[in-house]
Scaffold this active site. Structure first.
Site, PDB file in Angstrom:
ATOM      1  N   GLU A 172       0.853  -1.189   0.000  1.00 29.73           N
ATOM      2  CA  GLU A 172       0.000   0.000   0.000  1.00 29.73           C
ATOM      3  C   GLU A 172       0.885   1.234   0.000  1.00 29.73           C
ATOM      4  O   GLU A 172       1.749   1.384   0.862  1.00 29.73           O
ATOM      5  CB  GLU A 172      -0.921   0.015   1.212  1.00 29.73           C
ATOM      6  N   THR A 227      -9.581   4.040  -0.445  1.00 30.50           N
ATOM      7  CA  THR A 227     -10.560   5.117  -0.625  1.00 30.50           C
ATOM      8  C   THR A 227     -11.661   5.050   0.419  1.00 30.50           C
ATOM      9  O   THR A 227     -12.029   6.061   1.027  1.00 30.50           O
ATOM     10  CB  THR A 227     -11.172   5.037  -2.040  1.00 30.50           C
ATOM     11  N   VAL A 236     -25.095   7.998  -5.961  1.00 34.03           N
ATOM     12  CA  VAL A 236     -24.927   7.840  -4.518  1.00 34.03           C
ATOM     13  C   VAL A 236     -24.017   8.913  -3.928  1.00 34.03           C
ATOM     14  O   VAL A 236     -24.382   9.602  -2.969  1.00 34.03           O
ATOM     15  CB  VAL A 236     -24.364   6.434  -4.197  1.00 34.03           C
ATOM     16  N   GLY A 268     -19.091   9.170 -11.744  1.00 37.97           N
ATOM     17  CA  GLY A 268     -18.697   7.770 -11.802  1.00 37.97           C
ATOM     18  C   GLY A 268     -17.233   7.569 -11.449  1.00 37.97           C
ATOM     19  O   GLY A 268     -16.488   8.538 -11.232  1.00 37.97           O
ATOM     20  N   HIS A 277     -41.985  -6.163  18.582  1.00 44.42           N
ATOM     21  CA  HIS A 277     -42.851  -4.985  18.491  1.00 44.42           C
ATOM     22  C   HIS A 277     -42.582  -4.059  19.677  1.00 44.42           C
ATOM     23  O   HIS A 277     -42.451  -4.521  20.795  1.00 44.42           O
ATOM     24  CB  HIS A 277     -44.323  -5.405  18.520  1.00 44.42           C
TER      25      HIS A 277
END
Length: 465
Positions: A33, A41, A184, A271, A444
């Site tokens: 990396e 990201t 998004v 994109g 519930h």
């Protein structure tokens, strides 16, 4: 030359998860990396910081607009943007340090530097100081991720023309933020800055925002986001732009009519494309798809023996959890397990408010396939827990096979649906039916009762509507 069982190029969600899983399986693993922190990201400039800002901005908007409804009087509410940004950075730091800890715990070697794939699965790592180390790997996983797409007339400077990276670091609340792209990223980050006081205009080339989503979801989202204050311009083309001081003048066109939008910041989110940095695809005769993605099978194998590829580099839905799962599959295949990816049960989430979560096919996709189906829908306005929290916008929608009742699609828009979709994903994974969910007891009062009711709706027997 250092020998290893597995070298992974890229330490994002796919790469780091693959590394940890491989180490668990006893493989001598190196993860390359080049950034100063692990996580890629998603952790550094994507999923994690954006969700931190989304949460903080939701709190701010709640305090300003909705706390009084609950009998909570706050007086004047003011924004401390610096503190909000500092908190976001702290959250990111906690996550990146967590990955480093997991690497140490599992004895994964982090090779810090730029990784370049050479012949015979040799990975060269060039450190920041220029020092080069080489790893000779029995297997290689390419996990190089993706990068945002630029527009030729709006190149990123991360000052006024922003990618997702710059949009997370704006030093002031914009007067007018123009978002190009109604997907998004654009809607999430547009929502953040709108809540904090910016005028936000979203321009989308497609006829709707969130192209490809179920029509009912798109209609509801469009209505809600407009009501919140987002200026949505759909079926609108961006034709040009120019800078004037601290302003960007962007030319748009719809139905042949032109207009110029004056914005102090522009977020371009049209994109992302695969990043093959350090991978000489042509030189290795690595097979690529039409969009530059690496072609891999359901075991994440490329056409080159013992070279695998995962995550955004192989295209498909660009999702962190997809990359993670592909990383696990690749590591397990390398370790000799007979496993394969199943994309049928892959959920997607939009972290706006209300949230949007989906799995499976949209109704228009089912129609296009010619398959006979039944649908059921249940609104959160009829859910007791949603009423107590004051979050009654949205619904849960199921699509099931008309004959077998097998679940084909599920689409939710509403409060906390990012968590609620997982019940449905599990049902998808096991080939479940709407009846399976409909006859399952749900606590519930909970929001998840809307899932049960929508499933019963497919069978024509919802209780509370």
């Amino acid at each position: 030359m250092i020998d290893c069982d597995l070298a992974i190029i890229g330490g994002g969600p796919g790469g780091y998860v693959a590394a940890i899983r491989a180490a668990q399986l006893g493989l001598n693993t190196v993860c390359v990396e080049m950034d100063k922190t692990l996580g890629g990201t998603c952790v550094n400039v994507g999923c994690i910081p954006s969700k931190a800002l989304l949460t903080s901005s939701e709190h701010y908007e709640f305090a300003r607009l909705h706390a009084a409804e609950h009998g909570v009087k706050t007086g004047d509410v003011s924004l401390d943007l610096a503190t909000m940004m500092k908190r976001k950075d702290t959250v990111v730091g906690q996550n990146t340090k967590g990955i480093e800890f997991l690497f140490k715990k599992n004895k994964v070697v982090w090779a810090k530097g730029r990784g370049t794939l050479k012949r015979d699965r040799v990975v060269e790592v060039t450190a920041e100081d220029g020092k080069v180390e080489s790893y000779r790997a029995k297997n290689v996983i390419i996990a190089t991720g993706s990068v945002p797409v630029e527009l030729p007339f709006l190149r990123f400077d991360e000052k006024r023309v922003l990618s997702n990276v710059g949009a997370l670091r704006i030093p002031e609340v914009p007067k007018h933020l123009l978002v190009i792209g109604g997907g998004v990223i654009g809607l999430e980050l547009g929502s953040v800055w709108r809540r904090l006081g910016a005028k936000v205009t979203v321009v989308e080339l497609a006829p709707t925002i969130l192209p490809g989503n179920d029509d009912d979801i798109v209609r509801e989202a469009d209505k809600v986001f407009r009501k919140q204050g987002l200026d949505l311009r759909v079926a609108t083309k961006v034709t040009g732009a120019r800078h004037e001081g601290n302003h960007v003048l962007v030319e748009i066109e719809k139905d042949g009519k032109g207009e110029t939008i004056d914005a102090d910041y522009v977020l371009v989110s049209v994109g992302r494309k695969p990043s093959l940095f350090g991978i000489d695809a042509a030189g290795f005769e690595l097979k690529l798809g039409k969009r530059g993605e690496i072609l891999a099978d359901d075991q994440m194998r490329t056409n080159i023996p013992n070279v695998f590829a995962i995550g955004d580099a192989v295209g498909g839905k660009l999702l962190a959890h997809k990359a993670e799962e592909e990383g696990v599959i690749a590591a397990e295949v390398i370790a000799g397990h007979n496993v394969r990816m199943n994309y049928k049960s892959m959920p997607s989430v939009v972290y706006t408010w209300p949230e949007i979560a989906t799995v499976g096919l949209a109704e228009h996709e089912v129609k296009a396939s010619g398959r006979k189906y039944k649908a059921g829908k249940f609104p959160f306005s009829a859910n007791g827990r949603a009423r107590t929290s004051g979050d009654t916008t949205g619904f849960v929608k199921f699509i099931a096979d008309a004959e077998t009742d097998e679940l084909i699609g599920c689409h939710m828009i509403g409060p906390n649906v990012s968590e609620m979709i997982q019940e449905v994903v599990l049902a998808f994974e096991y080939g479940g039916s709407s009846e399976d969910i409909g006859i399952t007891v749900h606590s519930h009062p909970t929001l998840s009762e809307a899932v049960k009711e929508a499933a019963l709706g497919v069978l024509g027997r919802s209780i509370h509507i």
